[in-house]
Every structure is written in C-alpha cells, then in structure tokens.
Enzyme design. Sequence first.
Site, short mmCIF file in Angstrom:
data_model
loop_
_atom_site.label_atom_id
_atom_site.label_comp_id
_atom_site.label_asym_id
_atom_site.label_seq_id
_atom_site.Cartn_x
_atom_site.Cartn_y
_atom_site.Cartn_z
N CYS A 4 33.90 85.30 69.27
CA CYS A 4 34.75 85.99 68.29
C CYS A 4 35.51 84.92 67.52
CB CYS A 4 35.71 86.94 68.99
SG CYS A 4 36.97 87.60 67.87
N HIS A 46 42.11 90.28 72.25
CA HIS A 46 40.93 90.77 71.51
C HIS A 46 40.88 92.29 71.57
CE1 HIS A 46 36.92 90.63 69.72
NE2 HIS A 46 36.68 91.70 70.48
N ASN A 87 40.37 97.32 57.66
CA ASN A 87 39.00 97.80 57.51
C ASN A 87 38.45 98.08 58.91
OD1 ASN A 87 39.08 97.44 54.70
ND2 ASN A 87 38.51 95.29 54.91
N HIS A 100 42.30 93.23 62.51
CA HIS A 100 43.19 92.40 61.68
C HIS A 100 43.73 93.24 60.54
CE1 HIS A 100 38.99 92.01 60.41
NE2 HIS A 100 39.44 91.99 59.17
P1 AMP Z 1 37.23 92.24 56.99
O1 AMP Z 1 36.15 92.28 55.94
O2 AMP Z 1 38.28 93.27 56.85
O3 AMP Z 1 36.64 92.20 58.39
O4 AMP Z 1 38.00 90.88 56.76
C1 AMP Z 1 37.64 89.67 57.32
C2 AMP Z 1 38.41 88.62 56.57
O5 AMP Z 1 38.42 87.45 57.34
C3 AMP Z 1 37.81 88.26 55.20
O6 AMP Z 1 38.78 88.50 54.18
C4 AMP Z 1 37.47 86.77 55.34
O7 AMP Z 1 37.69 86.05 54.17
C5 AMP Z 1 38.39 86.35 56.47
N1 AMP Z 1 37.96 85.21 57.25
C6 AMP Z 1 36.76 85.03 57.84
N2 AMP Z 1 36.73 83.87 58.51
C7 AMP Z 1 37.96 83.30 58.36
C8 AMP Z 1 38.58 82.09 58.81
N3 AMP Z 1 37.91 81.20 59.56
N4 AMP Z 1 39.85 81.83 58.43
C9 AMP Z 1 40.52 82.70 57.66
N5 AMP Z 1 40.01 83.87 57.23
C10 AMP Z 1 38.75 84.17 57.55
ZN ZN Z 2 38.52 88.31 69.26
#
Ligand code: AMP
Ligand code: ZN
Length: 114
Positions: A4, A46, A87, A100
């Site tokens: 994850c 988690h 989301n 998140h």
């Molecule tokens: P979601 O589409 O709601 O699952 O959002 C996931 C978010 O995580 C997206 O806006 C990505 O840009 C962000 N994301 C993915 N990997 C990372 C990372 N390593 N650091 C910061 N943000 C991330």
């Molecule tokens: Zn996790």
Amino acid sequence: MENCIFCKIVGGEIPCSKIYEDDKVLAFKDINPEAPVHILVIPKEHIQSANEINEKNSHIVAHIFTVVNKIAEEQGIKESGYRIVNNCGDHGGQTVGHIHFHVLGGRNLTWPPG
Ligand code: AMP
Ligand code: ZN
C-alpha cells in the site's frame, strides 16, 4: 499493509511533502495537484475506503475533519473556501486503496465534478 503506497508513506519508505502529522493522521501534498492547495489527509491505520468505516473506527474520520480545519487555516483557505473530497471505489474514482481525504482550495472550484 504490504504494497500500500500510503502505508509506505506513513512508514517513511516513500517520501512525501509533509504538512501535518500526529499519532493517528498524516497530511501531505498531493503529487499531482489539481489546485493551488491540494493536500491529502490519511489515517496512519490502513483502512481501504469509506466502505470500511464503522462504529469502531469512525472517530478517525471525525479527527481528520478537525485536522482539515487546522490545515485550511494554515494554508490560508479557511475564509475563501475549499473542498474535501473522498473518492470511494472504482466508480468513485479511487485509485489508491487507503482511505484519504483530498483538501482542495486556492481557486474557484467548479461543480458538479466530472
Ligand atoms: P484518488 O484518485 O482519490 O484515489 O486519489 C489518489 C491521489 O493520490 C491522487 O490525487 C494522486 O495524485 C495522489 N498520489 C498518488 N501517489 C502519491 C504520492 N506518492 N505522493 C502524493 N500523492 C500521491
Ligand atoms: Zn495503507
């Protein structure tokens, strides 16, 4: 949780641009910002998605909202306004399977989202 990406960020295996941290919650800048302020707030524990929120863990979500409030103040978007987005699942557009909350602000956000 193995594999994850957000657990790896919590564990320090993957770097992040940290905004806030306490014993339950971590907030960091989204790597692909959609607004001048785009911060993700996650529980350190988690939890896959909003589908896994229950009576036992819902206090974490309540705490996350108090953290969002502090972040909004620090980021200077409390008065101008902002959006909190979660989301959930495929149709919700969830791409990372660790719950998140996006905090988006610093510009006029349109509605409805796509
Ligand atoms: P979601 O589409 O709601 O699952 O959002 C996931 C978010 O995580 C997206 O806006 C990505 O840009 C962000 N994301 C993915 N990997 C990372 C990372 N390593 N650091 C910061 N943000 C991330
Ligand atoms: Zn996790």
